[in-house]
Structures are given as structure tokens and as C-alpha cells.
Write an enzyme that holds these catalytic residues in place. Structure first.
Site, PDB file in Angstrom:
ATOM      1  N   PHE A   2     -10.767 -15.146  -4.631  1.00  0.00           N
ATOM      2  CA  PHE A   2     -11.375 -16.130  -5.519  1.00  0.00           C
ATOM      3  C   PHE A   2     -10.375 -17.254  -5.746  1.00  0.00           C
ATOM      4  O   PHE A   2      -9.257 -17.010  -6.197  1.00  0.00           O
ATOM      5  CB  PHE A   2     -11.774 -15.514  -6.870  1.00  0.00           C
ATOM      6  CG  PHE A   2     -12.431 -16.521  -7.778  1.00  0.00           C
ATOM      7  CD1 PHE A   2     -13.764 -16.853  -7.612  1.00  0.00           C
ATOM      8  CD2 PHE A   2     -11.700 -17.166  -8.766  1.00  0.00           C
ATOM      9  CE1 PHE A   2     -14.372 -17.809  -8.426  1.00  0.00           C
ATOM     10  CE2 PHE A   2     -12.296 -18.119  -9.584  1.00  0.00           C
ATOM     11  CZ  PHE A   2     -13.635 -18.439  -9.414  1.00  0.00           C
TER      12      PHE A   2
ATOM     13  N   ASP B 105      -1.957 -18.088  -4.153  1.00  0.00           N
ATOM     14  CA  ASP B 105      -2.678 -18.447  -5.379  1.00  0.00           C
ATOM     15  C   ASP B 105      -2.190 -17.496  -6.468  1.00  0.00           C
ATOM     16  O   ASP B 105      -2.527 -16.321  -6.482  1.00  0.00           O
ATOM     17  CB  ASP B 105      -4.186 -18.297  -5.124  1.00  0.00           C
ATOM     18  CG  ASP B 105      -5.022 -18.558  -6.377  1.00  0.00           C
ATOM     19  OD1 ASP B 105      -4.474 -18.512  -7.500  1.00  0.00           O
ATOM     20  OD2 ASP B 105      -6.235 -18.786  -6.231  1.00  0.00           O
TER      21      ASP B 105
ATOM     22  N   LYS C  98      -4.051 -20.316 -15.484  1.00  0.00           N
ATOM     23  CA  LYS C  98      -4.401 -19.408 -16.581  1.00  0.00           C
ATOM     24  C   LYS C  98      -3.376 -19.311 -17.726  1.00  0.00           C
ATOM     25  O   LYS C  98      -3.549 -19.926 -18.743  1.00  0.00           O
ATOM     26  CB  LYS C  98      -4.754 -18.044 -16.012  1.00  0.00           C
ATOM     27  CG  LYS C  98      -6.091 -18.098 -15.243  1.00  0.00           C
ATOM     28  CD  LYS C  98      -6.721 -16.759 -15.017  1.00  0.00           C
ATOM     29  CE  LYS C  98      -8.190 -16.850 -14.674  1.00  0.00           C
ATOM     30  NZ  LYS C  98      -8.512 -17.196 -13.291  1.00  0.00           N
TER      31      LYS C  98
HETATM   32  C1  LIG Z   1      -9.294 -18.046 -12.397  1.00  0.00           C
HETATM   33  C2  LIG Z   1      -8.807 -18.253 -11.023  1.00  0.00           C
HETATM   34  C3  LIG Z   1      -8.928 -19.477 -10.364  1.00  0.00           C
HETATM   35  C4  LIG Z   1      -9.693 -20.646 -10.959  1.00  0.00           C
HETATM   36  O1  LIG Z   1      -9.100 -21.098 -12.120  1.00  0.00           O
HETATM   37  P1  LIG Z   1      -9.918 -22.114 -13.092  1.00  0.00           P
HETATM   38  O2  LIG Z   1      -8.909 -22.487 -14.133  1.00  0.00           O
HETATM   39  O3  LIG Z   1     -11.075 -21.337 -13.623  1.00  0.00           O
HETATM   40  O4  LIG Z   1     -10.352 -23.251 -12.256  1.00  0.00           O
HETATM   41  C5  LIG Z   1      -8.358 -19.611  -9.113  1.00  0.00           C
HETATM   42  N1  LIG Z   1      -7.716 -18.588  -8.527  1.00  0.00           N
HETATM   43  C6  LIG Z   1      -7.575 -17.393  -9.128  1.00  0.00           C
HETATM   44  C7  LIG Z   1      -6.818 -16.314  -8.438  1.00  0.00           C
HETATM   45  C8  LIG Z   1      -8.122 -17.180 -10.385  1.00  0.00           C
HETATM   46  O5  LIG Z   1      -8.005 -15.980 -10.969  1.00  0.00           O
END
Ligand SMILES: *Cc1c(COP(=O)(O)O)cnc(C)c1O
Length: 398
Positions: A140, A225, A254
Site C-alpha cells: 500500500f 516506503d 504518519k
Molecule cells: C498510510 C500509508 C501511506 C499513505 O499515507 P497517507 O498519509 O494516507 O497519504 C503510504 N504508505 C504506507 C506504507 C502507509 O501505511
């Protein structure tokens, strides 16, 4: 004064776009690892706003930093130099091998920055026609059109096509498939060291080492990521440090500012050559208020050694859960995770267990309707974790 829950729910349905399936709770107050709803009922919060409030809700020191900065300067745009950004950049760069920072406002935006930098580095510095990004099944990376294309989940992109081109996906932990997928058009491989939204799935150490080696051999970029797993949650400052990796670019968001919206990208000096004046920008990114709050957050995480604490607490807690799994045959399929990023796979009864936990005062998330996902604040009391475990055991025994 708060309205009753049913009135709040009805109003939400009338006023807001129908994008969220919400929990049956209206929260009015938080402190540390505890939340209170409109009826004054208290909860232990093992979700932390989806891995965001790593230092707990309304952390006193972070509040103080916010109050101080909000009387001094909030926002002037990136047309100006701001020392708050530089202080935060120094802190972030002190944690790893990177040389440059780009600030933004969310995880998706941080990943967009990664993707844009990778493509531009290939195009402008390497002078190669290589724009393709390879990601992993189950990943994700966000909800913008670009990061949706990177995420590659049909159910999330339905109705939003056409998505940007130049993304492909390979099966989870299949190094051979990755090798076959890399072509002269490939710019980078992007992955989460521990898949978060995928249901808390840590990637194997040898697979990760293999990915990095492939990237080096094929002269393409390696992007991690770290939006969910980063910033001390897994027991290291960055999840890639669990395996001594050296990605070229990482994204974070986050928990970066403990609840203020903020994201960032870190890149090596070499790869950061891909950007020059005017190539990428955002109005809010790294404004003085968000930067000051993030800097205080990072200072506390480092000072209080909360990565080490997450490692220790997470290991003990996981052992406890695995012992519970043995005591209750057939009730828990799997306990996964690293540090304070833990998934408890329960199977089809999971939604009922999750709801019962809420009724008994414990908040966690329900992942894929089969797994309880725990992302508690890193400074949570061990007693709160133990209370959760005892309550879960009581529910599973029934
Ligand atoms: C939550 C998340 C995102 C997206 O972050 P947003 O602040 O909601 O755009 C991207 N990558 C990972 C691994 C995430 O957990």
C-alpha cells in the site's frame, strides 16, 4: 457540549463524502494511550490514529512545542528560508545515511516525491529512458492517482482509471519474479519492509537483501516506503535498519509530527541530484509549525530511546500472544510483526472479536476482516498491553 452518538453519526452521513467506513465511536478527548468517547467511556488505544500518535495523544512536551511555535510563526511558504525546517532536517539526517530531505504533507505525497525523484534522476542524471516503478503484491503506497497505480489493487482503483502508466507489480517475496520483471525501462523497486495495510507482513531478511543486491546489479534505485513502519515503530529508527539495508530513497509520514499532517522524503546526495530548483514543490510542506512539532517529536523519540523500547516491549508482547495461541488451540492462526507493529490473525470470527474488544474498552484495527492490527503508541504502559492480552484471551475463550 457533545451531541449523542446517534446524532453525530446522522450528521456525518448528511455532511461528509461517503468515503469512510467508520468505527461506531465518536472520540472527544485523548491522553497518552487513552481515549474517551462522547459518553465519557474510556478506551485503551492500540491503534494510535493508524501509527500516527507514536508519543501518545496530547503529549505534554509536544503540546508545549506546538504552543510556543504557534505564537511565533505558522506558515510563510517555501519561498522563504526557515530554521525550523533545517533543525528537523538535521535530526532526520542524523538517523541514517541520507544526504537530503524534501518535506510534504502526507504519506501519498511523500511517495509521489520518491517516484518523481527516481524518474527524474534516471532521466536527467543517468540520461536513461527508465521510468518504470516495480512494487510488490499486497503493498500500500497511498491514494493519489500515482500511488494508487503503485499500489496496484483493483478494488481501490475501480472507477478511477486511467491511472498513470509506468507501474508494475511482482508477487510477494519472489526474487525470481522480480529479476524477470526488471527491464532497461525500470527506474526503481519500491517496497515496505513490513507491509502495514497488507495485514502486518514483515518481508524476509534474505529476500530484502536479494532485492537490494538486484537493484545494485541492475543499476536501478531501491526505495523503501517507511510511512507506517518507520520512525522507531519496528524497534529501529527505520525499518530498513532491521536488515542493514541502504535504500537510495525513503518516504515517511504518519508519526512524523505525532498527529499534525506531515510527510517527508529522504534521499542520498547522489540521487537528490535528480531535483533542481523548480522541479518539485508543495505550498505547505515543512511549514514552521509542522516542522517545529516534528522536530520535538523526533527529539523525544531519540532521547527516550523509544525504538529500543518498541523492540523490547514488542518482543515480550509477541511472546505473550504466542503463548496464548498455544493455550487456545485453533483460535489464533498466526501472530506476526516486529516491534510495536503486530498482527494477530484470527480468521472469520475476527470482526466479532474486534467489536467485543471495543465494547470492553480496547481499540485496535481490523485488517482484511481476519487480522487484528496493533500499532500502539511507543510509550504505552506495559500494563495496558497486558490488559489487552487478558481481555482478548477472555473473548477468545468464550
Ligand atoms: C498510510 C500509508 C501511506 C499513505 O499515507 P497517507 O498519509 O494516507 O497519504 C503510504 N504508505 C504506507 C506504507 C502507509 O501505511
Amino acid at each position: 457540549m457533545s451531541q449523542p452518538f446517534d446524532a453525530i453519526k446522522k450528521k456525518e452521513e448528511a455532511l461528509l463524502c461517503r468515503t469512510y467506513g467508520r468505527y461506531p465511536l465518536a472520540i472527544v478527548r485523548g491522553k497518552g494511550a487513552h481515549l474517551w468517547d462522547v459518553d465519557g467511556k474510556e478506551y485503551v488505544d492500540l491503534l494510535a490514529g493508524i501509527a500516527v500518535t507514536g508519543l501518545g495523544h496530547c503529549n505534554d512536551e509536544v503540546c508545549e512545542a506546538l504552543e510556543k511555535q504557534c505564537r511565533k510563526l505558522w506558515h510563510v511558504s517555501n519561498l522563504f528560508y526557515q530554521e525550523e525546517q533545517l533543525h528537523l532536517a538535521e535530526l532526520l539526517l542524523s538517523t541514517a545515511h541520507f544526504g537530503k530531505v524534501f518535506f510534504c504533507n502526507s504519506g501519498a505525497e511523500a511517495n509521489e516525491a520518491c517516484i518523481k525523484l527516481a524518474r527524474r534522476y534516471m532521466s536527467v542524471v543517468k540520461k536513461r529512458n527508465a521510468a518504470e516503478i516495480i512494487t510488490l503484491e499486497g503493498c500500500f503506497h497511498g491514494r493519489t492517482l500515482g500511488t494508487l497505480a503503485a499500489t496496484g489493487r483493483e478494488n481501490l482503483s475501480r472507477g478511477f482509471t486511467p491511472l498513470p502508466e509506468g507501474f508494475s507489480q511482482v508477487p510477494f517475496e519472489d526474487l525470481g519474479a522480480l529479476e524477470n520483471a526488471i527491464t532497461p525501462a525500470t527506474a526503481a523497486v519500491m517496497l515496505e519492509v513490513v507491509q502495514g495495510e497488507g495485514g502486518i507482513k514483515p518481508l524476509a531478511a534474505d529476500y530484502l537483501a536479494g532485492v537490494q543486491k538486484l537493484c545494485r546489479e541492475k543499476d536501478i534505485l531501491f526505495i523503501c516506503d517507511e510511512v507506517q513502519a518507520g520512525i522507531c515503530r519496528t524497534g529501529k529508527f527505520w525499518a530498513f535498519q532491521l536488515h542493514d539495508l541502504k535504500p537510495d530513497i525513503i518516504s515517511m509520514a504518519k508519526s512524523l509530527a505525532n498527529g499534525l499532517p506531515m510527510g517527508a522524503m529522504l534521499a542520498t546526495d547522489e540521487v537528490a541530484r535528480g531535483f533542481e530548483t523548480g522541479s518539485h514543490a508543495t505550498t505547505f510542506g515543512g511549514n514552521a509549525l509542522a516542522s517545529a512539532v516534528a522536530a520535538k517529536t523526533i527529539e523525544i523519540l531519540l532521547r527516550d530511546k523509544l525504538a529500543e523500547r518498541a523492540a523490547k516491549l514488542g518482543t515480550d508482547f509477541k511472546e505473550k500472544l504466542i503463548a496464548m495461541q498455544k493455550r487456545l488451540p485453533g483460535k489464533i492462526q498466526e501472530v506476526r510483526g516486529v516491534g510495536l507493529m503486530i498482527g494477530i490473525e484470527i480468521g472469520e470470527s475476527c470482526p466479532a472479536v474486534w467489536k467485543e474488544l471495543i465494547d470492553q474498552g480496547f481499540i485496535c484495527s481490523l485488517s482484511h476482516n481476519t487480522t487484528l492490527r496493533l500499532l500502539p503508541p511507543l510509550n504505552i504502559d506495559e500494563a495496558d498491553l497486558n490488559a489487552f492480552a487478558a481481555t482478548l484471551e477472555g473473548i477468545l475463550k468464550k
